[in-house]
Design a protein around this motif. Sequence first.
Motif, PDB file in Angstrom:
ATOM      1  N   SER A 175     -13.932  -6.131 -18.448  1.00 49.15           N
ATOM      2  CA  SER A 175     -15.336  -5.888 -18.121  1.00 49.15           C
ATOM      3  C   SER A 175     -15.917  -4.695 -18.872  1.00 49.15           C
ATOM      4  O   SER A 175     -17.109  -4.448 -18.793  1.00 49.15           O
ATOM      5  N   ASP A 176     -15.086  -3.957 -19.612  1.00 47.85           N
ATOM      6  CA  ASP A 176     -15.594  -2.745 -20.256  1.00 47.85           C
ATOM      7  C   ASP A 176     -15.522  -2.745 -21.780  1.00 47.85           C
ATOM      8  O   ASP A 176     -15.964  -1.802 -22.408  1.00 47.85           O
ATOM      9  N   PHE A 177     -14.984  -3.773 -22.404  1.00 49.42           N
ATOM     10  CA  PHE A 177     -14.924  -3.819 -23.862  1.00 49.42           C
ATOM     11  C   PHE A 177     -16.216  -4.435 -24.388  1.00 49.42           C
ATOM     12  O   PHE A 177     -16.559  -5.558 -24.049  1.00 49.42           O
ATOM     13  N   GLN A 178     -16.933  -3.704 -25.226  1.00 48.68           N
ATOM     14  CA  GLN A 178     -18.213  -4.182 -25.737  1.00 48.68           C
ATOM     15  C   GLN A 178     -18.085  -4.572 -27.204  1.00 48.68           C
ATOM     16  O   GLN A 178     -17.562  -3.815 -28.012  1.00 48.68           O
ATOM     17  N   TRP A 179     -18.585  -5.767 -27.514  1.00 44.47           N
ATOM     18  CA  TRP A 179     -18.645  -6.251 -28.888  1.00 44.47           C
ATOM     19  C   TRP A 179     -19.770  -7.275 -28.936  1.00 44.47           C
ATOM     20  O   TRP A 179     -19.662  -8.359 -28.380  1.00 44.47           O
ATOM     21  N   ASP A 180     -20.856  -6.912 -29.578  1.00 43.57           N
ATOM     22  CA  ASP A 180     -22.049  -7.753 -29.599  1.00 43.57           C
ATOM     23  C   ASP A 180     -21.823  -9.102 -30.266  1.00 43.57           C
ATOM     24  O   ASP A 180     -22.421 -10.096 -29.880  1.00 43.57           O
ATOM     25  N   ALA A 181     -20.945  -9.152 -31.271  1.00 44.75           N
ATOM     26  CA  ALA A 181     -20.721 -10.406 -31.999  1.00 44.75           C
ATOM     27  C   ALA A 181     -20.170 -11.510 -31.093  1.00 44.75           C
ATOM     28  O   ALA A 181     -20.362 -12.686 -31.363  1.00 44.75           O
ATOM     29  N   MET A 182     -19.495 -11.144 -30.020  1.00 41.30           N
ATOM     30  CA  MET A 182     -18.919 -12.141 -29.112  1.00 41.30           C
ATOM     31  C   MET A 182     -19.543 -12.073 -27.722  1.00 41.30           C
ATOM     32  O   MET A 182     -19.000 -12.622 -26.775  1.00 41.30           O
ATOM     33  N   ASP A 183     -20.668 -11.386 -27.592  1.00 40.85           N
ATOM     34  CA  ASP A 183     -21.358 -11.257 -26.315  1.00 40.85           C
ATOM     35  C   ASP A 183     -20.423 -10.725 -25.232  1.00 40.85           C
ATOM     36  O   ASP A 183     -20.277 -11.305 -24.155  1.00 40.85           O
ATOM     37  N   LEU A 184     -19.760  -9.618 -25.549  1.00 37.48           N
ATOM     38  CA  LEU A 184     -18.872  -8.956 -24.596  1.00 37.48           C
ATOM     39  C   LEU A 184     -19.516  -7.663 -24.147  1.00 37.48           C
ATOM     40  O   LEU A 184     -20.208  -7.025 -24.927  1.00 37.48           O
ATOM     41  N   PRO A 185     -19.354  -7.202 -22.973  1.00 33.33           N
ATOM     42  CA  PRO A 185     -18.409  -7.651 -21.958  1.00 33.33           C
ATOM     43  C   PRO A 185     -18.909  -8.872 -21.191  1.00 33.33           C
ATOM     44  O   PRO A 185     -20.089  -9.151 -21.146  1.00 33.33           O
ATOM     45  N   LYS A 186     -17.986  -9.566 -20.578  1.00 31.60           N
ATOM     46  CA  LYS A 186     -18.312 -10.731 -19.764  1.00 31.60           C
ATOM     47  C   LYS A 186     -18.782 -10.272 -18.379  1.00 31.60           C
ATOM     48  O   LYS A 186     -18.436  -9.205 -17.921  1.00 31.60           O
ATOM     49  N   SER A 187     -19.539 -11.137 -17.731  1.00 29.11           N
ATOM     50  CA  SER A 187     -20.014 -10.812 -16.382  1.00 29.11           C
ATOM     51  C   SER A 187     -18.860 -10.913 -15.384  1.00 29.11           C
ATOM     52  O   SER A 187     -17.842 -11.542 -15.658  1.00 29.11           O
ATOM     53  N   ASP A 188     -19.046 -10.308 -14.221  1.00 32.81           N
ATOM     54  CA  ASP A 188     -18.013 -10.357 -13.170  1.00 32.81           C
ATOM     55  C   ASP A 188     -17.735 -11.790 -12.739  1.00 32.81           C
ATOM     56  O   ASP A 188     -16.580 -12.167 -12.513  1.00 32.81           O
ATOM     57  N   ASP A 189     -18.776 -12.604 -12.638  1.00 29.96           N
ATOM     58  CA  ASP A 189     -18.594 -14.000 -12.236  1.00 29.96           C
ATOM     59  C   ASP A 189     -17.783 -14.778 -13.282  1.00 29.96           C
ATOM     60  O   ASP A 189     -16.922 -15.586 -12.931  1.00 29.96           O
ATOM     61  N   GLU A 190     -18.089 -14.537 -14.542  1.00 33.54           N
ATOM     62  CA  GLU A 190     -17.374 -15.235 -15.603  1.00 33.54           C
ATOM     63  C   GLU A 190     -15.909 -14.813 -15.643  1.00 33.54           C
ATOM     64  O   GLU A 190     -15.016 -15.648 -15.811  1.00 33.54           O
ATOM     65  N   LEU A 191     -15.647 -13.525 -15.459  1.00 38.89           N
ATOM     66  CA  LEU A 191     -14.258 -13.048 -15.434  1.00 38.89           C
ATOM     67  C   LEU A 191     -13.503 -13.632 -14.243  1.00 38.89           C
ATOM     68  O   LEU A 191     -12.342 -14.035 -14.371  1.00 38.89           O
ATOM     69  N   THR A 192     -14.155 -13.725 -13.103  1.00 37.54           N
ATOM     70  CA  THR A 192     -13.525 -14.306 -11.917  1.00 37.54           C
ATOM     71  C   THR A 192     -13.191 -15.769 -12.159  1.00 37.54           C
ATOM     72  O   THR A 192     -12.091 -16.236 -11.824  1.00 37.54           O
ATOM     73  N   ARG A 193     -14.130 -16.499 -12.777  1.00 37.38           N
ATOM     74  CA  ARG A 193     -13.893 -17.918 -13.098  1.00 37.38           C
ATOM     75  C   ARG A 193     -12.723 -18.071 -14.065  1.00 37.38           C
ATOM     76  O   ARG A 193     -11.861 -18.931 -13.892  1.00 37.38           O
ATOM     77  N   LEU A 194     -12.650 -17.207 -15.083  1.00 34.91           N
ATOM     78  CA  LEU A 194     -11.546 -17.271 -16.042  1.00 34.91           C
ATOM     79  C   LEU A 194     -10.215 -16.923 -15.372  1.00 34.91           C
ATOM     80  O   LEU A 194      -9.187 -17.520 -15.696  1.00 34.91           O
ATOM     81  N   GLY A 195     -10.235 -15.976 -14.445  1.00 35.77           N
ATOM     82  CA  GLY A 195      -9.019 -15.640 -13.705  1.00 35.77           C
ATOM     83  C   GLY A 195      -8.518 -16.814 -12.890  1.00 35.77           C
ATOM     84  O   GLY A 195      -7.315 -17.088 -12.842  1.00 35.77           O
ATOM     85  N   GLU A 196      -9.425 -17.533 -12.265  1.00 34.51           N
ATOM     86  CA  GLU A 196      -9.049 -18.722 -11.488  1.00 34.51           C
ATOM     87  C   GLU A 196      -8.492 -19.806 -12.401  1.00 34.51           C
ATOM     88  O   GLU A 196      -7.539 -20.502 -12.041  1.00 34.51           O
ATOM     89  N   CYS A 197      -9.070 -19.932 -13.586  1.00 36.42           N
ATOM     90  CA  CYS A 197      -8.599 -20.918 -14.562  1.00 36.42           C
ATOM     91  C   CYS A 197      -7.160 -20.597 -14.995  1.00 36.42           C
ATOM     92  O   CYS A 197      -6.305 -21.468 -15.039  1.00 36.42           O
ATOM     93  N   ILE A 198      -6.906 -19.328 -15.289  1.00 36.97           N
ATOM     94  CA  ILE A 198      -5.561 -18.909 -15.700  1.00 36.97           C
ATOM     95  C   ILE A 198      -4.579 -19.092 -14.549  1.00 36.97           C
ATOM     96  O   ILE A 198      -3.456 -19.573 -14.745  1.00 36.97           O
ATOM     97  N   ALA A 199      -5.001 -18.738 -13.328  1.00 37.44           N
ATOM     98  CA  ALA A 199      -4.131 -18.878 -12.157  1.00 37.44           C
ATOM     99  C   ALA A 199      -3.766 -20.334 -11.884  1.00 37.44           C
ATOM    100  O   ALA A 199      -2.689 -20.622 -11.353  1.00 37.44           O
TER     101      ALA A 199
END
Length: 124
Positions: A41-65
């Motif tokens: 949630s804290d790495f910023q890089w404009d070329a990849m639209d980072l950081p991701k939102s909390d909801d998106e990170l939660t969704r990705l965590g569920e996907c990995i789990a």
Amino acid sequence: MSWSICIFCGERKAAYDMSCSACNRVPASAHDFAKSLLLSSDFQWDAMDLPKSDDELTRLGECIASGRHDCISEGDVEAMVKHLSELDAYRRRWTLPMVLLFWFTPAMLFLAFVIYLVVQVIVA
């Protein structure tokens, strides 16, 4: 508050480079480190639209789990690996010139000044 998703089990952890409290694993390779940054949630890089939102990170965590391996695009991971290697190459490229500029050059100028003073005393 910054946080990250574990790339191995999908659990939430405090930072991308820390050990996960759930699986006790930490990113070790450049590929794993890049993946971990993409899930932070804290790495910023404009070329990849980072950081991701909390909801998106939660969704990705569920996907990995859930055991899926296609949660993060391999193209994004490879782009991050390339970006990090270019940053590292840039840092290394400037190391020697900085050493020469800040340490060697003043020492040589001081030595030249001392030699000049010695020559002036000998000639006088």
